[in-house]
Write an enzyme that holds these catalytic residues in place. Structure first.
Site, PDB file in Angstrom:
ATOM      1  N   TYR A   1      -5.691  18.514 -10.757  1.00 16.68           N
ATOM      2  CA  TYR A   1      -5.894  17.316  -9.919  1.00 16.68           C
ATOM      3  C   TYR A   1      -6.891  16.372 -10.611  1.00 16.68           C
ATOM      4  CZ  TYR A   1      -7.636  14.375  -6.143  1.00 16.68           C
ATOM      5  OH  TYR A   1      -8.038  13.290  -5.397  1.00 16.68           O
TER       6      TYR A   1
ATOM      7  N   ILE B   1       0.857  -1.205   0.000  1.00 19.53           N
ATOM      8  CA  ILE B   1       0.000   0.000   0.000  1.00 19.53           C
ATOM      9  C   ILE B   1       0.881   1.239   0.000  1.00 19.53           C
ATOM     10  CG2 ILE B   1      -1.881   1.228   1.181  1.00 19.53           C
ATOM     11  CD1 ILE B   1      -2.473  -1.319   2.709  1.00 19.53           C
TER      12      ILE B   1
ATOM     13  N   GLY C   1       1.413   5.413   0.357  1.00 18.42           N
ATOM     14  CA  GLY C   1       0.789   6.474   1.161  1.00 18.42           C
ATOM     15  C   GLY C   1       0.118   5.877   2.384  1.00 18.42           C
TER      16      GLY C   1
HETATM   17  N1  LIG Z   1      -9.596  12.748   0.892  1.00 14.45           N
HETATM   18  C1  LIG Z   1     -10.450  12.811  -0.108  1.00 14.45           C
HETATM   19  O1  LIG Z   1     -11.535  13.447  -0.015  1.00 14.45           O
HETATM   20  C2  LIG Z   1     -10.163  12.093  -1.398  1.00 14.45           C
HETATM   21  C3  LIG Z   1     -11.168  12.076  -2.388  1.00 14.45           C
HETATM   22  C4  LIG Z   1     -10.931  11.404  -3.582  1.00 14.45           C
HETATM   23  C5  LIG Z   1      -9.706  10.772  -3.785  1.00 14.45           C
HETATM   24  N2  LIG Z   1      -8.737  10.829  -2.824  1.00 14.45           N
HETATM   25  C6  LIG Z   1      -7.466  10.129  -3.090  1.00 14.45           C
HETATM   26  O2  LIG Z   1      -7.133   9.291  -2.010  1.00 14.45           O
HETATM   27  C7  LIG Z   1      -5.726   9.066  -1.967  1.00 14.45           C
HETATM   28  C8  LIG Z   1      -5.238   9.166  -0.545  1.00 14.45           C
HETATM   29  O3  LIG Z   1      -5.432  10.477  -0.082  1.00 14.45           O
HETATM   30  P1  LIG Z   1      -5.843  10.826   1.437  1.00 14.45           P
HETATM   31  O4  LIG Z   1      -7.142  11.499   1.375  1.00 14.45           O
HETATM   32  O5  LIG Z   1      -5.660   9.661   2.311  1.00 14.45           O
HETATM   33  O6  LIG Z   1      -4.760  11.981   1.737  1.00 14.45           O
HETATM   34  P2  LIG Z   1      -3.554  12.085   2.789  1.00 14.45           P
HETATM   35  O7  LIG Z   1      -4.037  11.888   4.177  1.00 14.45           O
HETATM   36  O8  LIG Z   1      -2.881  13.382   2.470  1.00 14.45           O
HETATM   37  O9  LIG Z   1      -2.594  10.869   2.394  1.00 14.45           O
HETATM   38  C9  LIG Z   1      -1.800  10.912   1.228  1.00 14.45           C
HETATM   39  C10 LIG Z   1      -0.649   9.930   1.368  1.00 14.45           C
HETATM   40  O10 LIG Z   1       0.171  10.024   0.204  1.00 14.45           O
HETATM   41  C11 LIG Z   1       1.541  10.213   0.624  1.00 14.45           C
HETATM   42  N3  LIG Z   1       2.340  10.963  -0.342  1.00 14.45           N
HETATM   43  C12 LIG Z   1       2.163  12.234  -0.764  1.00 14.45           C
HETATM   44  N4  LIG Z   1       3.144  12.599  -1.597  1.00 14.45           N
HETATM   45  C13 LIG Z   1       3.987  11.529  -1.693  1.00 14.45           C
HETATM   46  C14 LIG Z   1       5.198  11.279  -2.379  1.00 14.45           C
HETATM   47  N5  LIG Z   1       5.775  12.217  -3.145  1.00 14.45           N
HETATM   48  N6  LIG Z   1       5.774  10.062  -2.254  1.00 14.45           N
HETATM   49  C15 LIG Z   1       5.233   9.108  -1.470  1.00 14.45           C
HETATM   50  N7  LIG Z   1       4.084   9.280  -0.788  1.00 14.45           N
HETATM   51  C16 LIG Z   1       3.484  10.480  -0.888  1.00 14.45           C
HETATM   52  C17 LIG Z   1       1.414  11.014   1.915  1.00 14.45           C
HETATM   53  O11 LIG Z   1       2.629  10.976   2.650  1.00 14.45           O
HETATM   54  P3  LIG Z   1       2.988  12.156   3.695  1.00 14.45           P
HETATM   55  O12 LIG Z   1       2.152  11.887   4.921  1.00 14.45           O
HETATM   56  O13 LIG Z   1       4.429  11.980   3.887  1.00 14.45           O
HETATM   57  O14 LIG Z   1       2.611  13.447   3.035  1.00 14.45           O
HETATM   58  C18 LIG Z   1       0.264  10.259   2.564  1.00 14.45           C
HETATM   59  O15 LIG Z   1       0.732   9.062   3.142  1.00 14.45           O
HETATM   60  C19 LIG Z   1      -5.120  10.073  -2.957  1.00 14.45           C
HETATM   61  O16 LIG Z   1      -4.766   9.401  -4.151  1.00 14.45           O
HETATM   62  C20 LIG Z   1      -6.261  11.058  -3.232  1.00 14.45           C
HETATM   63  O17 LIG Z   1      -6.174  11.612  -4.527  1.00 14.45           O
HETATM   64  C21 LIG Z   1      -8.941  11.478  -1.636  1.00 14.45           C
END
Ligand SMILES: NC(=O)c1ccc[n+]([C@@H]2O[C@H](COP(=O)([O-])OP(=O)(O)OC[C@H]3O[C@@H](n4cnc5c(N)ncnc54)[C@H](OP(=O)(O)O)[C@@H]3O)[C@@H](O)[C@H]2O)c1
Length: 279
Positions: free
Chosen positions: A167, A11, A13
């Protein structure tokens, strides 16, 4: 609904939000978890967090910056040296960025991380996935794809940069990539699907980003969003289901028709070719 049980699962992130909650739930399925995080410190804290709930969980932490081709290459080499097969790859790491930035490879950051990160890691791990009896690739996309089309004339958003549009394009790329990948993997033991997790309160869209938009986004997600646990449900559903529709797009744990742009096989092929050139 026990497909994930005992399987080796990677997994990305995995230290925050949806990725962390997905890892936590799959740890309860006695899966062997490979958690890929960009920070060793945040990754170790996440591992401890999961172990406090599932003390017997088998977890290995790997670190990589998934916006960097060199870092992905190093990660793939490390994984190939450590494991003989992989059953499930969950491409989850991603983000939305309010101002235009570039990766060290010179790509616009959302495209470079959200799409090319998935593309590069998946392609690198195909041999390990093929070595498993049956394998799956899950790509976390978003409903934001509905507001975008692939702008091949300015893929790196040099002429115009609007955070939500850029995005959305990267999340459209996730669905197109999944469709093309499903076609290419047809007849093999690997299936693939993409998904929308919902509007989820995580670090997404606000953490470490200055300005008014991140604050507004954070307020909206806190007030109206799902919890990260709820946001992980469709990913976990796809990991546990006995069978998935390869190339399909899911939301709320069921198949959903993505936008017309996301169903265009010619665009999917073109994106693949462009990505291959960039990779
Ligand atoms: N939250 C929403 O409403 C939503 C809606 C639709 C889709 N999504 C998708 O869901 C996925 C997860 O997002 P989330 O909501 O769980 O956000 P999040 O809490 O910000 O988690 C994002 C994860 O990605 C990691 N990451 C970011 N940049 C990276 C890099 N350069 N290399 C390696 N890891 C990196 C972050 O690490 P760090 O902690 O080190 O930054 C974190 O572990 C994303 O693909 C997002 O587009 C989210």
């Amino acid at each position: 609904m026990a497909w994930a049980k005992g399987k080796r699962i990677l997994i990305t992130g995995a230290n925050s939000g949806i990725g962390l909650e997905t890892a936590r739930q799959l740890a309860g399925d006695q899966a062997e978890l490979l958690m890929v995080c960009r920070s060793k410190e945040r990754g170790e804290a996440a591992v401890q967090d999961i172990l406090s709930e599932h003390p017997k969980a088998a977890i290995t932490l790997h670190t990589a910056d998934l916006s960097s081709s060199a870092s992905i290459k190093k990660l793939v080499a490390e994984l190939e040296a450590s494991y003989d097969s992989l059953s499930l790859l969950i491409n989850n790491a991603g983000g939305m960025f309010y101002s235009r930035m570039e990766t060290e490879d010179g790509l616009e950051y959302s495209f470079g991380l959200n799409h090319m990160g998935y593309f590069r890691l998946t392609r690198g791990l195909i041999p390990l996935l093929k070595a498993a009896k049956e394998a799956r690739i899950i790509n976390v996309s978003s409903e934001a794809h509905r507001y975008a089309s692939m702008n091949f004339n300015d893929l790196q958003s040099r002429r115009s940069y609007r955070a939500f549009g850029v995005y959305g394009q990267s999340k459209l790329a996730n669905i197109l990539f999944t469709r093309e990948l499903a076609g290419q993997l047809h007849g093999t033991s690997i299936t693939t699907a993409s998904l929308h997790p919902g509007f989820v309160h995580t670090n997404f869209g606000h953490a470490s980003q200055p300005g008014i938009f991140p604050n507004v986004f954070s307020y909206l997600a806190r007030t109206f969003g799902k919890t990260a646990h709820q946001g992980a449900q469709t990913t976990v559903f796809l990991a546990r289901s006995d069978a998935i529709v390869s190339g399909g797009y899911y939301a709320n744990s069921s198949l959903r028709k993505p936008s017309r742009a996301a169903r265009n096989d010619e665009t999917a092929k073109k994106l693949w070719e462009v990505s291959e050139t960039l990779a």
